[in-house]
Scaffold this motif. Structure first.
Motif, short mmCIF file in Angstrom:
data_model
loop_
_atom_site.label_atom_id
_atom_site.label_comp_id
_atom_site.label_asym_id
_atom_site.label_seq_id
_atom_site.Cartn_x
_atom_site.Cartn_y
_atom_site.Cartn_z
N LEU A 118 0.82 -1.22 0.00
CA LEU A 118 0.00 0.00 0.00
C LEU A 118 0.85 1.26 0.00
N ARG A 119 1.94 1.27 0.79
CA ARG A 119 2.85 2.42 0.80
C ARG A 119 3.44 2.66 -0.59
N LEU A 120 3.84 1.57 -1.25
CA LEU A 120 4.42 1.68 -2.59
C LEU A 120 3.39 2.22 -3.58
N GLN A 125 1.24 6.70 -6.84
CA GLN A 125 0.12 7.58 -7.18
C GLN A 125 0.50 9.04 -6.97
N ALA A 126 1.17 9.32 -5.85
CA ALA A 126 1.59 10.69 -5.57
C ALA A 126 2.56 11.19 -6.63
N LYS A 127 3.45 10.31 -7.05
CA LYS A 127 4.42 10.67 -8.09
C LYS A 127 3.70 10.97 -9.41
#
Length: 131
Positions: A118-120, A125-127
Motif C-alpha cells: 500500500l505504501r508503494l 500515485q503521488a508521483k
C-alpha cells in the motif's frame, strides 16, 4: 496474484512461510537455502517481493544492494528470530521494506506485506499526480 521468493537456510521455516503466504493469496514461485540460488530465482521469476533470513546477509551482505539494483520494483522483507531495534533500523535504512519476527505470526506477516504494498502504491500515485 503477487509472486514471492523465499531465501532461508531452514527448510521448515521456508515451508511455514510458504504456507502463510499461500493462505494470504500470494504465490511462492520459488524458495531456496542460498543467496546464489535465490538470485537465480529472482532472475527467472521476477517476483514482486522476496523474503530473506537475516542470517543470509552473513553469507553475502551485498545481496540487498544487488536486489535493489537489478530488481528495483521488488519489495524486500527480512526475517529473524533474533531481533533488536538497532538491527531493524539498520536494515530499514538500507531499503528493506519490512521485517518479520520468527516464529511467524500469520496476521503480522500478512499485514507487514500489505502495508508495504500500500505504501508503494501511494508513493507511485503521488508521483503520478505530481507529473
Amino acid at each position: 496474484m503477487l509472486k514471492a521468493v523465499i531465501i532461508d537456510s531452514n527448510a521448515m521455516t521456508r515451508g511455514l512461510l510458504q504456507t502463510i503466504l499461500a493462505n494470504n493469496g500470494w504465490e511462492v514461485v520459488g524458495h531456496t537455502n542460498t543467496n546464489a540460488k535465490g538470485l537465480l530465482l529472482l532472475h527467472k521469476f521476477q517476483p514482486h517481493f522476496v523474503c530473506i533470513d537475516l542470517h543470509q546477509l552473513d553469507e553475502d551482505d551485498a545481496i540487498l544492494e544487488e536486489i535493489k539494483e537489478n530488481w528495483p520494483k521488488t519489495l524486500i522483507f527480512l526475517m529473524s528470530g533474533e531481533v533488536n531495534a538497532a538491527t531493524i533500523q539498520s536494515v530499514l535504512a538500507r531499503g528493506v521494506h519490512g521485517f518479520f519476527v520468527k516464529p511467524f505470526n500469520q496476521a503480522t506477516v500478512a499485514a507487514t506485506i500489505r502495508n508495504a504494498v500500500l505504501r508503494l502504491v501511494k508513493q507511485q500515485q503521488a508521483k503520478a499526480d505530481s507529473n
